[in-house]
Design an enzyme around this catalytic site. Structure first.
Site, PDB file in Angstrom:
ATOM      1  N   ARG A 234       0.870  -1.246  -0.142  1.00 26.08           N
ATOM      2  CA  ARG A 234       0.104  -0.122  -0.026  1.00 26.08           C
ATOM      3  C   ARG A 234       0.772   1.257   0.085  1.00 26.08           C
ATOM      4  O   ARG A 234       1.938   1.218   0.580  1.00 26.08           O
ATOM      5  CB  ARG A 234      -0.927  -0.013   1.087  1.00 26.08           C
ATOM      6  CG  ARG A 234      -2.021  -0.816   1.044  1.00 26.08           C
ATOM      7  CD  ARG A 234      -2.954  -0.363  -0.052  1.00 26.08           C
ATOM      8  NE  ARG A 234      -4.177  -1.201  -0.363  1.00 26.08           N
ATOM      9  CZ  ARG A 234      -4.240  -2.162  -1.275  1.00 26.08           C
ATOM     10  NH1 ARG A 234      -3.271  -2.571  -1.943  1.00 26.08           N
ATOM     11  NH2 ARG A 234      -5.445  -2.870  -1.353  1.00 26.08           N
ATOM     12  N   GLU A 263      -4.003   7.226  -5.214  1.00 29.92           N
ATOM     13  CA  GLU A 263      -4.205   6.483  -6.717  1.00 29.92           C
ATOM     14  C   GLU A 263      -5.456   6.957  -7.474  1.00 29.92           C
ATOM     15  O   GLU A 263      -6.539   7.109  -6.856  1.00 29.92           O
ATOM     16  CB  GLU A 263      -4.111   5.100  -6.560  1.00 29.92           C
ATOM     17  CG  GLU A 263      -3.027   4.427  -6.038  1.00 29.92           C
ATOM     18  CD  GLU A 263      -2.759   3.232  -5.897  1.00 29.92           C
ATOM     19  OE1 GLU A 263      -3.569   2.290  -6.114  1.00 29.92           O
ATOM     20  OE2 GLU A 263      -1.747   2.448  -5.263  1.00 29.92           O
ATOM     21  N   HIS A 281      -0.337   0.108 -10.090  1.00 32.01           N
ATOM     22  CA  HIS A 281      -1.052  -1.009  -8.866  1.00 32.01           C
ATOM     23  C   HIS A 281      -1.415  -2.274  -9.782  1.00 32.01           C
ATOM     24  O   HIS A 281      -2.537  -2.347  -9.876  1.00 32.01           O
ATOM     25  CB  HIS A 281      -2.043  -0.268  -8.233  1.00 32.01           C
ATOM     26  CG  HIS A 281      -2.706  -0.795  -6.881  1.00 32.01           C
ATOM     27  ND1 HIS A 281      -3.248  -0.379  -6.097  1.00 32.01           N
ATOM     28  CD2 HIS A 281      -2.890  -2.408  -6.764  1.00 32.01           C
ATOM     29  CE1 HIS A 281      -3.513  -1.064  -5.117  1.00 32.01           C
ATOM     30  NE2 HIS A 281      -3.100  -2.189  -5.515  1.00 32.01           N
TER      31      HIS A 281
HETATM   32  C1  MLT Z   1      -5.423  -5.975  -3.447  1.00 29.27           C
HETATM   33  O1  MLT Z   1      -5.708  -5.443  -2.209  1.00 29.27           O
HETATM   34  O2  MLT Z   1      -5.916  -7.019  -3.395  1.00 29.27           O
HETATM   35  C2  MLT Z   1      -4.569  -5.587  -4.504  1.00 29.27           C
HETATM   36  O3  MLT Z   1      -3.815  -4.629  -4.130  1.00 29.27           O
HETATM   37  C3  MLT Z   1      -5.419  -5.378  -5.386  1.00 29.27           C
HETATM   38  C4  MLT Z   1      -6.435  -4.407  -5.300  1.00 29.27           C
HETATM   39  O4  MLT Z   1      -6.417  -3.505  -4.347  1.00 29.27           O
HETATM   40  O5  MLT Z   1      -7.588  -4.498  -5.882  1.00 29.27           O
END
Ligand code: MLT
Length: 320
Positions: A234, A263, A281
């Protein structure tokens, strides 16, 4: 009557199967318009999101029919689980389904930084042939430090181990006789020791008040000047301006970030920093991981709407 709202881009066979049984509304850009989301949420029994829809108290208060929120992914930083629990709304997520893909991207970033692959590619495409300029570093025998030793951290460390790297881990929730860490002959150490001893540091932490800005100037100052820093967890865990400054000052040798504090990010200090690799990401974005994530979340939503217990709920709610 509508049943399920998808407020982000989540599709595939599992969504089609869900649509055959329930009334599914697909509005992939709705997360960008919180007032519109607030207006339509009262109609739905289920909401499926990724990490961009803000499932906050105001939205949950307006969600008078809502029984369940499905988080297609693992991080819960965009979901107010406490507010949902208070309102009797179940939250489900998809733990582990994208872990392999995230681990593979972290390793890809490590190789890219150690061998300067993106920079060498750009230079060669520009018509140059600079072999000396792109002399890299070997990973074998080096130390790989994971900050956060959950499933993703563990899978990443397994892959680093296969390169002949020694494993260090920092995780305040792990005990030193942890079986997975023992399997890797990994050593559980303090964050400070991990930063001082690692040649590559890879972050695998959730975003919480405890982890916000944890990697800051003081922490970067502890790293070796030859060290590489990777974050696929994160963005909030990194003080971005401090990282940019550390790269500029040669306090560390390189960094790769798949996640950002905001983001999409507003272009800032990191885009111009030296020896940085930035991606949008995408760690969990592989066909395989997305199919698993979508299937797991759609199946859990169907279970709840059918009155069955969810398989991956993150909270407990009492039914009246
Ligand atoms: C997650 O938290 O699963 C990954 O970072 C991908 C997302 O956030 O969708």
């Amino acid at each position: 009557m509508p049943d399920v709202l998808l407020s982000e881009n989540i599709n595939g066979e599992a969504v089609k199967a869900l649509s055959q049984r329930f009334h599914v509304t697909f509005l992939p850009d709705l997360w960008k318009d919180p007032p519109a989301l607030l207006r339509c949420i009262p109609d739905f029994r289920a909401l499926i999101v990724r990490n961009q829809t803000q499932v906050n108290r105001a939205l949950l208060d307006a969600a008078v029919r809502l029984e369940v929120v499905g988080r297609a992914g693992v991080g819960l930083d965009n979901v107010d689980v406490k507010a949902a629990t208070e309102r009797g709304i179940l939250i489900t997520s998809t733990p582990d389904q994208n872990a392999i893909s995230v681990a593979e991207l972290a390793i890809g970033m490590m190789l890219s930084l150690a061998r300067r692959i993106p920079a060498a590619h750009e230079d060669t495409r520009a018509g140059n042939w600079n072999r000396q300029r792109f002399c890299g570093t070997e990973l074998h025998g080096k130390t790989f430090g994971i900050i956060g030793a959950g499933k993703i951290g563990y899978l990443t460390a397994c892959r680093a181990k296969a390169f002949g790297m020694k494993i260090l881990a920092y995780d305040p929730y792990l005990s030193c006789d942890n079986v997975y860490l023992s399997e890797l002959a990994g050593e559980l150490v303090s964050l400070e020791v991990l930063l001082e001893r690692s040649d590559v540091v890879s972050c695998h932490m959730p975003s919480t008040p405890e982890t916000a800005g944890l990697l800051n100037a003081g922490m970067f100052g502890r790293m070796k000047p030859s060290a590489l820093f990777i974050n696929t967890s994160r963005g909030e865990v990194v003080a971005e301006a401090d990282l940019a400054e550390a790269l500029r000052a040669g306090i560390l040798a390189g960094a790769a970030l798949d996640v950002r504090a905001k983001e999409p990010p507003t272009a800032g200090v990191l885009e111009d920093a030296p020896n940085i690799l930035l991606t949008p990401h995408i760690a969990a974005f592989t066909d395989e991981a997305q199919n698993r994530v979508t299937r797991a979340i759609c199946e859990d939503i169907a279970r709840v709407l059918d009155g069955q217990p969810a398989q991956n709920s993150v909270n407990r709610v009492s039914k009246n």
